[in-house]
Design a protein around this motif. Sequence first.
Motif, PDB file in Angstrom:
ATOM      1  N   PRO A 169      63.285 -39.231  39.587  1.00 53.64           N
ATOM      2  CA  PRO A 169      64.495 -38.286  39.785  1.00 53.64           C
ATOM      3  C   PRO A 169      64.328 -37.062  40.804  1.00 53.64           C
ATOM      4  CG  PRO A 169      63.872 -38.689  37.545  1.00 53.64           C
ATOM      5  CD  PRO A 169      62.866 -39.255  38.356  1.00 53.64           C
ATOM      6  N   MET A 170      63.123 -36.663  40.914  1.00 52.48           N
ATOM      7  CA  MET A 170      62.912 -35.644  42.023  1.00 52.48           C
ATOM      8  C   MET A 170      63.213 -36.341  43.352  1.00 52.48           C
ATOM      9  SD  MET A 170      59.233 -33.778  40.927  1.00 52.48           S
ATOM     10  CE  MET A 170      59.268 -33.122  39.447  1.00 52.48           C
ATOM     11  N   LEU A 171      62.709 -37.540  43.678  1.00 54.16           N
ATOM     12  CA  LEU A 171      62.956 -38.251  44.918  1.00 54.16           C
ATOM     13  C   LEU A 171      64.533 -37.977  45.457  1.00 54.16           C
ATOM     14  CD1 LEU A 171      60.385 -40.813  44.861  1.00 54.16           C
ATOM     15  CD2 LEU A 171      60.207 -39.158  46.172  1.00 54.16           C
ATOM     16  N   ASN A 172      65.243 -38.325  44.499  1.00 54.78           N
ATOM     17  CA  ASN A 172      66.736 -38.550  44.410  1.00 54.78           C
ATOM     18  C   ASN A 172      67.516 -37.146  44.815  1.00 54.78           C
ATOM     19  OD1 ASN A 172      66.732 -41.260  44.282  1.00 54.78           O
ATOM     20  ND2 ASN A 172      66.465 -40.872  42.023  1.00 54.78           N
ATOM     21  N   LEU A 199      66.035 -46.927  48.280  1.00 54.88           N
ATOM     22  CA  LEU A 199      64.736 -46.748  49.221  1.00 54.88           C
ATOM     23  C   LEU A 199      63.709 -46.079  48.135  1.00 54.88           C
ATOM     24  CD1 LEU A 199      63.321 -46.353  51.893  1.00 54.88           C
ATOM     25  CD2 LEU A 199      64.550 -43.929  51.944  1.00 54.88           C
ATOM     26  N   ASN A 200      63.998 -45.165  47.412  1.00 59.90           N
ATOM     27  CA  ASN A 200      63.145 -44.374  46.514  1.00 59.90           C
ATOM     28  C   ASN A 200      62.422 -45.582  45.510  1.00 59.90           C
ATOM     29  OD1 ASN A 200      63.409 -41.915  47.825  1.00 59.90           O
ATOM     30  ND2 ASN A 200      64.925 -41.272  46.181  1.00 59.90           N
ATOM     31  N   LEU A 201      63.194 -46.411  44.961  1.00 60.32           N
ATOM     32  CA  LEU A 201      62.619 -47.476  44.405  1.00 60.32           C
ATOM     33  C   LEU A 201      61.645 -48.224  44.883  1.00 60.32           C
ATOM     34  CD1 LEU A 201      65.815 -48.778  42.249  1.00 60.32           C
ATOM     35  CD2 LEU A 201      63.892 -47.569  41.270  1.00 60.32           C
ATOM     36  N   GLY A 255      58.011 -48.340  43.804  1.00 60.29           N
ATOM     37  CA  GLY A 255      57.222 -49.561  43.616  1.00 60.29           C
ATOM     38  C   GLY A 255      55.840 -49.779  44.179  1.00 60.29           C
ATOM     39  N   ALA A 256      55.942 -49.494  45.562  1.00 61.55           N
ATOM     40  CA  ALA A 256      54.624 -49.778  46.332  1.00 61.55           C
ATOM     41  C   ALA A 256      53.719 -48.850  45.785  1.00 61.55           C
ATOM     42  CB  ALA A 256      54.818 -49.144  47.872  1.00 61.55           C
ATOM     43  N   GLY A 257      53.738 -47.724  45.471  1.00 61.99           N
ATOM     44  CA  GLY A 257      52.917 -46.770  44.534  1.00 61.99           C
ATOM     45  C   GLY A 257      52.413 -47.475  43.433  1.00 61.99           C
ATOM     46  N   VAL A 258      53.282 -47.704  42.679  1.00 61.31           N
ATOM     47  CA  VAL A 258      52.850 -48.217  41.086  1.00 61.31           C
ATOM     48  C   VAL A 258      52.118 -49.575  41.592  1.00 61.31           C
ATOM     49  CG1 VAL A 258      53.723 -49.169  39.339  1.00 61.31           C
ATOM     50  CG2 VAL A 258      54.823 -47.379  40.070  1.00 61.31           C
ATOM     51  N   ALA A 259      52.638 -50.400  42.623  1.00 59.56           N
ATOM     52  CA  ALA A 259      51.605 -51.512  42.469  1.00 59.56           C
ATOM     53  C   ALA A 259      50.199 -51.632  43.161  1.00 59.56           C
ATOM     54  CB  ALA A 259      52.549 -52.569  43.611  1.00 59.56           C
TER      55      ALA A 259
END
Length: 438
Positions: free
Chosen positions: A178-181, A361-363, A367-371
């Motif tokens: 939510p912060m990213l959006n 974009l934020n997803l 997603g890259a960070g979580v992976a």
Amino acid sequence: MIWNTMMGTSILSIPWGIKQAGFTSGIILILLMGILTLYCCYRVVKSRQIIPLIDTSNWEFPDVCKYYFGSFGQWSSLLFSMISLVGAMVVYWVLMSNFLFNTGKFIYNYVHDINVTDIVPGTNGSNKVICPSAASSHLPWNRSMVFSADNITGFTLFEKWWNKSQTVPFYLIAVLLPMLNLKSPSFFAKFNVLGTVSVVYLVLLVTVKAAHLGIHLEFHWFTENEFFVPEFRILFPQLTGVLTLAFFIHNCVITLLQNNRNQENNVRDLSIAYFLVGLTYLYVGVIIFASFPSPPLSKECIEQNFLDNFPSDDIMSFVARIFLLFQMMTVYPLLGYLARVQLLRQFFGNAYPSLFHVLALNLAIVGAGVAMARFYPNIGGIIRYSGATCGLAFVFVYPSLIYMISLHRAGQLTWPALITHIFIILLGLANLIAQFLL
């Protein structure tokens, strides 16, 4: 401002980088990389001034790249800038997962009065240092638990739902996505002082720990023994990859220096900032390496995040993780905002074309960070790969090429200047290639 901006997560991996390079080699590389990246950053700062007959006062470095290299320079600079931003955000996500996990474990054990005795090899006493990489992989949770039977079920359930790689990285999504959006992250910019506080506290932690542990150094120049690494190691490019990102500010240094009241002091201020950053890296890296208790442990035990060498119940490390966690949670949206502005404005002419575009974009970034936190939580590896990649363009290639082209157009290009800057480009290329070979 430049010191505060440049000091980031790389400081946590500097001791590991020195271990990979060897103590003496590591010190030399920090000094040389600091000087080299400072010179290349100086060339970036001067790149606008050498363009004749055009008002470049509002230009950023990608604009300079576009002027010299056309659309290729524009899009390639965007690509490498995104690599640096997304790479930093991925490292932040891995570290935030690490800090949140250890913080939650500390609080749970304290509240439930659980005594966890680590069987991970380590020193004894109140200032314990551990070697997580030497833990026995076949044992559940890699530790022995000493607590009452009534707490066994609760602790087992806690371990299941509070897992460093399988659950905690996903919990961060609820807070940070939510912060990213948000359209403007100006609120989080007010917490920039946390970065300074965190670094100062890390220096204090390193000093206190070293005072208690003492100095453990034994020089072995080219041979390796059980407790010490050679002074010079073939793995030294791993440190240069980390240092490329550690000294990286080239894609935003023009913006930062535009706020200077006296523009004639830009070079002086830049040099002072690099000196302070290099001094901080040297101090933390050398002190951690030198004071790491070897024997009984080996210097090979130094982790990619040196805070992992302190157990989760260590009070000073707990406070450091709290500081860093809150700092990164405020900086992460700012990095996401920069990535959004650079990418979406380039494609759509608007930094916030719609909630759908921003969310997509934020997803992808989250997603890259979580992976990475789930499958490759090695911050040293992520830092050196992303640092060497984006550094090839912004640190080594573009500043040198632009300077050589400008000298050539002015009829002032000499053989010494040509050879020197071609050598700098080759160093950057070798730095990138070496990351995938070692």
